[in-house]
Motif scaffolding. Structure first.
Motif, PDB file in Angstrom:
ATOM      1  N   ARG A   5     -33.519  28.416  56.163  1.00  0.00           N
ATOM      2  CA  ARG A   5     -31.918  28.372  56.633  1.00  0.00           C
ATOM      3  C   ARG A   5     -31.139  28.504  54.937  1.00  0.00           C
ATOM      4  O   ARG A   5     -30.007  29.428  55.262  1.00  0.00           O
ATOM      5  N   LEU A   6     -31.559  28.061  53.960  1.00  0.00           N
ATOM      6  CA  LEU A   6     -31.323  28.172  52.902  1.00  0.00           C
ATOM      7  C   LEU A   6     -31.083  29.749  52.586  1.00  0.00           C
ATOM      8  O   LEU A   6     -30.112  30.005  51.972  1.00  0.00           O
ATOM      9  N   ALA A  63     -31.924  37.065  40.104  1.00  0.00           N
ATOM     10  CA  ALA A  63     -31.773  35.695  40.786  1.00  0.00           C
ATOM     11  C   ALA A  63     -31.184  35.930  42.318  1.00  0.00           C
ATOM     12  O   ALA A  63     -30.564  37.018  42.483  1.00  0.00           O
ATOM     13  N   TRP A  64     -31.223  34.717  43.038  1.00  0.00           N
ATOM     14  CA  TRP A  64     -30.831  34.650  44.148  1.00  0.00           C
ATOM     15  C   TRP A  64     -29.392  33.883  44.163  1.00  0.00           C
ATOM     16  O   TRP A  64     -29.439  32.884  43.519  1.00  0.00           O
ATOM     17  N   GLU A  65     -28.361  34.504  44.440  1.00  0.00           N
ATOM     18  CA  GLU A  65     -27.193  33.825  44.282  1.00  0.00           C
ATOM     19  C   GLU A  65     -26.567  33.238  45.651  1.00  0.00           C
ATOM     20  O   GLU A  65     -26.888  33.679  46.798  1.00  0.00           O
ATOM     21  N   PHE A  66     -25.907  31.928  45.751  1.00  0.00           N
ATOM     22  CA  PHE A  66     -25.685  31.343  46.893  1.00  0.00           C
ATOM     23  C   PHE A  66     -24.089  30.962  46.646  1.00  0.00           C
ATOM     24  O   PHE A  66     -23.700  30.596  45.594  1.00  0.00           O
ATOM     25  N   ASP A  67     -23.589  31.263  47.623  1.00  0.00           N
ATOM     26  CA  ASP A  67     -21.891  30.566  47.587  1.00  0.00           C
ATOM     27  C   ASP A  67     -22.018  29.149  48.003  1.00  0.00           C
ATOM     28  O   ASP A  67     -22.499  28.671  49.109  1.00  0.00           O
ATOM     29  N   ALA A  68     -21.491  28.493  47.312  1.00  0.00           N
ATOM     30  CA  ALA A  68     -21.378  26.941  47.328  1.00  0.00           C
ATOM     31  C   ALA A  68     -20.716  26.384  48.650  1.00  0.00           C
ATOM     32  O   ALA A  68     -21.506  25.537  49.302  1.00  0.00           O
ATOM     33  N   ALA A  99     -21.472  23.929  53.809  1.00  0.00           N
ATOM     34  CA  ALA A  99     -21.148  23.907  55.345  1.00  0.00           C
ATOM     35  C   ALA A  99     -22.444  23.923  55.960  1.00  0.00           C
ATOM     36  O   ALA A  99     -22.649  23.122  56.801  1.00  0.00           O
ATOM     37  N   LEU A 100     -23.651  24.574  55.363  1.00  0.00           N
ATOM     38  CA  LEU A 100     -24.717  24.414  55.997  1.00  0.00           C
ATOM     39  C   LEU A 100     -25.572  23.132  55.835  1.00  0.00           C
ATOM     40  O   LEU A 100     -26.003  22.746  57.087  1.00  0.00           O
ATOM     41  N   CYS A 101     -25.317  22.463  55.045  1.00  0.00           N
ATOM     42  CA  CYS A 101     -25.793  21.041  54.767  1.00  0.00           C
ATOM     43  C   CYS A 101     -25.186  20.150  55.771  1.00  0.00           C
ATOM     44  O   CYS A 101     -25.784  19.115  56.114  1.00  0.00           O
ATOM     45  N   ALA A 102     -23.708  20.093  55.859  1.00  0.00           N
ATOM     46  CA  ALA A 102     -22.790  19.432  56.887  1.00  0.00           C
ATOM     47  C   ALA A 102     -23.688  19.722  58.215  1.00  0.00           C
ATOM     48  O   ALA A 102     -23.748  18.573  58.934  1.00  0.00           O
ATOM     49  N   PRO A 158     -28.001  17.867  58.429  1.00  0.00           N
ATOM     50  CA  PRO A 158     -28.112  16.979  57.431  1.00  0.00           C
ATOM     51  C   PRO A 158     -29.567  16.896  56.797  1.00  0.00           C
ATOM     52  O   PRO A 158     -29.632  16.425  55.763  1.00  0.00           O
ATOM     53  N   ALA A 159     -30.444  16.920  57.629  1.00  0.00           N
ATOM     54  CA  ALA A 159     -31.617  16.868  56.827  1.00  0.00           C
ATOM     55  C   ALA A 159     -32.048  17.934  55.761  1.00  0.00           C
ATOM     56  O   ALA A 159     -32.703  17.810  54.841  1.00  0.00           O
ATOM     57  N   LEU A 160     -31.531  19.193  55.720  1.00  0.00           N
ATOM     58  CA  LEU A 160     -31.426  20.200  54.846  1.00  0.00           C
ATOM     59  C   LEU A 160     -30.746  19.738  53.643  1.00  0.00           C
ATOM     60  O   LEU A 160     -30.936  19.782  52.618  1.00  0.00           O
ATOM     61  N   GLY A 161     -29.330  19.101  54.076  1.00  0.00           N
ATOM     62  CA  GLY A 161     -28.436  18.486  53.075  1.00  0.00           C
ATOM     63  C   GLY A 161     -29.241  17.484  52.119  1.00  0.00           C
ATOM     64  O   GLY A 161     -29.310  17.433  51.059  1.00  0.00           O
ATOM     65  N   LEU A 162     -30.048  16.550  52.746  1.00  0.00           N
ATOM     66  CA  LEU A 162     -30.597  15.432  51.949  1.00  0.00           C
ATOM     67  C   LEU A 162     -31.688  16.135  51.208  1.00  0.00           C
ATOM     68  O   LEU A 162     -31.935  15.686  49.996  1.00  0.00           O
ATOM     69  N   ALA A 163     -32.493  16.999  51.580  1.00  0.00           N
ATOM     70  CA  ALA A 163     -33.699  17.743  50.817  1.00  0.00           C
ATOM     71  C   ALA A 163     -32.965  18.393  49.787  1.00  0.00           C
ATOM     72  O   ALA A 163     -33.540  17.999  48.741  1.00  0.00           O
ATOM     73  N   LEU A 164     -31.900  19.086  49.944  1.00  0.00           N
ATOM     74  CA  LEU A 164     -31.310  19.873  48.859  1.00  0.00           C
ATOM     75  C   LEU A 164     -30.707  18.898  47.864  1.00  0.00           C
ATOM     76  O   LEU A 164     -30.712  19.105  46.668  1.00  0.00           O
ATOM     77  N   VAL A 165     -30.131  17.804  48.316  1.00  0.00           N
ATOM     78  CA  VAL A 165     -29.426  17.048  47.365  1.00  0.00           C
ATOM     79  C   VAL A 165     -30.546  16.313  46.610  1.00  0.00           C
ATOM     80  O   VAL A 165     -30.349  16.237  45.340  1.00  0.00           O
TER      81      VAL A 165
END
Length: 161
Positions: free
Chosen positions: A24-25, A104-109, A114-117, A120-127
Motif C-alpha cells: 500500500r505504501l 530514492a522513492w519519494e512520498f507525498d506526506a 491519509a493512507l494511514c488514517a 490504521p494498522a499500516l499507520g501503526l506499523a509506519l509510526v
C-alpha cells in the motif's frame, strides 16, 4: 539492479513493514534521483515529503550557531530520509545533502498520512518504524555533538582518574 516500487532491497525500512502494508505504501512511491552534492532540504523548512533511499548516501546535518553545519549522520540504501513530515509543526529538524548521486522513492506526506488514517494498522506499523528512526537519529546527533563539544566542556569537570 533496477528495482521497482514494491520490490525492497532486502534491507532497511521497507523490510520492517508487513508485506500488505509495504504494498500500500509503495503504491504511492515516485522514483526520483538527486545529483551529488545537492541540498535536499534545510532545517526549519516545510516537511511535505520523505524518501526511502535506494542507492547513494545523504549527509544529515544540524546548524551550529557560529560554526555552520555539522554532519550528525550519513545514511544510505534502505534508510528513511525525513521523519519531520509525520508530526506538527512538520518542519525539518535537520538538513540533508547528497554525498554522491542518489536514487530514492519519494512520498507525498499528506497522501501517506491519509493512507494511514484509512488503514490504521499500516499507520501503526509506519509510526513504529519512524519512531525507531527518530531514536537512531537522536542517538547519532548526541554522539556527534559529544564528539564536537564533549571533550572541551569536560576538562576539569569530571572525577579525577
Amino acid at each position: 539492479m533496477n528495482q521497482q516500487p514494491g520490490e525492497p532491497s532486502g534491507e532497511g525500512i521497507l523490510t520492517a513493514l508487513p508485506t500488505e502494508h509495504r504494498g500500500r505504501l509503495m503504491a504511492l512511491a515516485r522514483d526520483t534521483a538527486f545529483t551529488g552534492s545537492r541540498r535536499i532540504f534545510e532545517e526549519g523548512e516545510n516537511a511535505d515529503r520523505f524518501w526511502i533511499i535506494r542507492s547513494g548516501t545523504v549527509a544529515l546535518d544540524v546548524q551550529m550557531p557560529g560554526r555552520g553545519r555539522a554532519v550528525v549522520e550519513t545514511i544510505g540504501a534502505g534508510d528513511l530520509l525525513g521523519w519531520s513530515w509525520l508530526c506538527p509543526p512538520r518542519e525539518w529538524h535537520l538538513g540533508a545533502t547528497t554525498r554522491d548521486p542518489v536514487r530514492a522513492w519519494e512520498f507525498d506526506a499528506a497522501a501517506v498520512r491519509a493512507l494511514c488514517a484509512e488503514h490504521p494498522a499500516l499507520g501503526l506499523a509506519l509510526v513504529t518504524v519512524v519512531a525507531g528512526t527518530i531514536g537512531d537519529r537522536l542517538r547519532a546527533t548526541r554522539t556527534r555533538l559529544l564528539d564536537l563539544y564533549g571533550r572541551q566542556g569536560s576538562q576539569g569537570n569530571g572525577p579525577a582518574p
